[in-house]
Scaffold this motif. Structure first.
Motif, mmCIF file in Angstrom:
data_model
loop_
_atom_site.group_PDB
_atom_site.id
_atom_site.type_symbol
_atom_site.label_atom_id
_atom_site.label_comp_id
_atom_site.label_asym_id
_atom_site.label_seq_id
_atom_site.Cartn_x
_atom_site.Cartn_y
_atom_site.Cartn_z
ATOM 1 N N PRO A 137 0.859 -1.194 0.000
ATOM 2 C CA PRO A 137 0.000 0.000 0.000
ATOM 3 C C PRO A 137 0.888 1.235 0.000
ATOM 4 C CG PRO A 137 0.148 -0.921 2.201
ATOM 5 C CD PRO A 137 0.984 -1.807 1.327
ATOM 6 N N THR A 139 0.309 4.235 1.046
ATOM 7 C CA THR A 139 0.248 4.887 2.362
ATOM 8 C C THR A 139 -0.233 3.850 3.369
ATOM 9 O OG1 THR A 139 -2.064 5.635 2.320
ATOM 10 C CG2 THR A 139 -0.441 7.109 1.323
ATOM 11 N N HIS A 140 0.081 4.100 4.640
ATOM 12 C CA HIS A 140 -0.286 3.160 5.694
ATOM 13 C C HIS A 140 -0.184 3.937 6.993
ATOM 14 C CE1 HIS A 140 0.004 -0.166 8.525
ATOM 15 N NE2 HIS A 140 -0.298 -1.022 7.579
ATOM 16 N N ARG A 141 -1.174 3.825 7.851
ATOM 17 C CA ARG A 141 -1.177 4.660 9.065
ATOM 18 C C ARG A 141 0.099 4.534 9.877
ATOM 19 N NH1 ARG A 141 -5.535 4.734 13.158
ATOM 20 N NH2 ARG A 141 -5.639 2.510 12.767
ATOM 21 N N GLU A 142 0.713 3.354 9.847
ATOM 22 C CA GLU A 142 1.919 3.174 10.673
ATOM 23 C C GLU A 142 3.223 3.407 9.909
ATOM 24 O OE1 GLU A 142 1.442 -0.732 12.329
ATOM 25 O OE2 GLU A 142 -0.498 -0.090 13.127
ATOM 26 N N HIS A 143 3.156 3.538 8.590
ATOM 27 C CA HIS A 143 4.407 3.609 7.824
ATOM 28 C C HIS A 143 4.567 4.858 6.966
ATOM 29 C CE1 HIS A 143 5.382 -0.561 8.820
ATOM 30 N NE2 HIS A 143 4.105 -0.825 8.596
ATOM 31 N N SER A 145 2.641 8.607 5.451
ATOM 32 C CA SER A 145 1.510 9.538 5.374
ATOM 33 C C SER A 145 1.610 10.447 4.165
ATOM 34 C CB SER A 145 1.465 10.410 6.632
ATOM 35 O OG SER A 145 1.369 9.592 7.769
ATOM 36 N N THR A 177 6.528 7.915 1.072
ATOM 37 C CA THR A 177 6.778 6.894 0.053
ATOM 38 C C THR A 177 7.139 7.584 -1.248
ATOM 39 O OG1 THR A 177 5.131 5.442 1.075
ATOM 40 C CG2 THR A 177 5.728 4.964 -1.204
ATOM 41 N N VAL A 246 6.851 1.320 3.642
ATOM 42 C CA VAL A 246 5.636 0.562 3.289
ATOM 43 C C VAL A 246 5.963 -0.746 2.584
ATOM 44 C CG1 VAL A 246 3.856 2.361 3.197
ATOM 45 C CG2 VAL A 246 5.380 1.999 1.221
ATOM 46 N N VAL A 249 5.362 -3.921 4.424
ATOM 47 C CA VAL A 249 4.003 -4.431 4.658
ATOM 48 C C VAL A 249 3.770 -5.680 3.799
ATOM 49 C CG1 VAL A 249 1.537 -3.893 4.447
ATOM 50 C CG2 VAL A 249 3.141 -2.139 5.238
ATOM 51 N N ARG A 250 4.432 -5.704 2.655
ATOM 52 C CA ARG A 250 4.247 -6.821 1.722
ATOM 53 C C ARG A 250 4.517 -8.174 2.381
ATOM 54 N NH1 ARG A 250 7.318 -9.492 -2.557
ATOM 55 N NH2 ARG A 250 5.757 -10.029 -4.113
#
Ligand code: SAH
Length: 276
Positions: A137, A139-143, A145, A177, A246, A249-250
């Motif tokens: 993704p 964007t990700h709330r933890e990684h 913004s 990112t 991010v 996350v994969r």
């Protein structure tokens, strides 16, 4: 929802999505089914071109048929204006979104100057879709913004480069990112520029080649290792390079993420080079 068909005298700047024709918008499909002329670039899936009615005039403006050279941007503008003035309904089909590194803006300006009506029909951009289908993704709330999309085609060592690599490195270091399009050829220079600007060489990187095509390939590494890995995996254009946390996350979701590219494997093969 408007159900109007392609109108004579109008040019539709249409995004075809990243590759697989399933990712076309409903509006794009309707216009492709009803346009008199479709002018397309080289990066459009063959199945999509094969799906337009037989009566449609298909014009490949990616390369000139006589000598394989690129059709110049001015020639494309002239062809669009001429076709619209026939008057024909014209779909100008571009991969991804027509306004993201696709010269859709320039074409709209040329059409406006010639007094030709146009409509911009958004498409799914590879800048976001290629990482997305690979389980990353943007964007990700933890990684992350923030998302920055850049061309990797410019030479970062040249003073006239329009990109500020120090600022880009700062964005990533601050948790953003970076999505680099057209960045295969200059990958070594671009990764070196990020490192020279102080970005941690351990920052995760992924390259997604031919996302949503049957032979989609994903390579992961870091700012320090991706050049070597991309070379070993023989990554070639088109590919998106994604830099930032991010990418990690994969790992958590890869086991369950299915991609169109993987589902459609016929002769191709989904490949992945995992991290050390
Ligand atoms: N308008 C397009 C971008 C055109 S620039 C869009 O919105 O996606 C061409 C670049 O797009 C390529 O060099 C590559 O970086 C990227 N690209 C397009 N299709 C792709 C795909 N299926 N997989 C990976 N990258 C792709």
């Amino acid at each position: 929802m408007s159900e109007t068909q392609a109108a004579p005298g109008t040019v539709y700047l249409v995004g075809a999505g990243p590759g697989n024709p399933e990712l076309l918008t409903v509006r794009a499909r309707r216009l492709l089914d009803s346009a008199d002329v479709v002018m397309h670039d080289s990066l459009v899936h063959d199945d999509l071109l094969g799906s337009v009615p037989e009566s449609t005039r298909l014009v490949d403006v990616g390369k000139r048929p006589e000598n394989g050279e690129r059709t110049t941007q001015e020639e494309i503008h002239d062809l669009l204006v001429e076709a619209a003035n026939e008057p024909a309904s014209v779909v100008r089909l571009k991969c991804g979104d027509p306004t993201v590194f696709a010269r859709g803006g320039e074409e709209a300006e040329a059409l406006a100057e010639a007094g030709v009506d146009c409509e911009i029909v958004p498409g799914v951009t590879s800048a976001i879709a290629a990482p997305g289908v690979a389980g990353i993704p943007v964007t990700h709330r933890e990684h992350a913004s923030a998302l920055t999309v850049v061309t990797g085609h410019e030479d970062p060592t040249k003073p006239e480069s329009a990109l500020d690599w120090e600022a880009l490195a700062e964005t990533v270091a601050a948790g953003g990112t970076l999505s680099i399009l057209m960045g295969v050829g200059k990958l070594p220079e671009n990764m070196a520029a990020l490192r020279a600007a102080g970005l941690d060489p351990e920052t995760p990187v992924a390259m997604i080649e031919r996302a949503t095509y049957e032979d989609e390939t994903v390579v992961t590494g870091t700012v320090g290792t991706i050049v070597d890995r991309a070379e070993r995996a023989d990554i070639s254009p088109p590919a998106v390079t994604l830099v930032g946390d991010v990418v990690e996350v994969r790992e958590a979701i890869d086991a369950c993420v299915q991609s169109l590219g993987r589902q459609l494997v016929t002769t191709g093969q989904y490949s992945q080079i995992e991290g050390d």
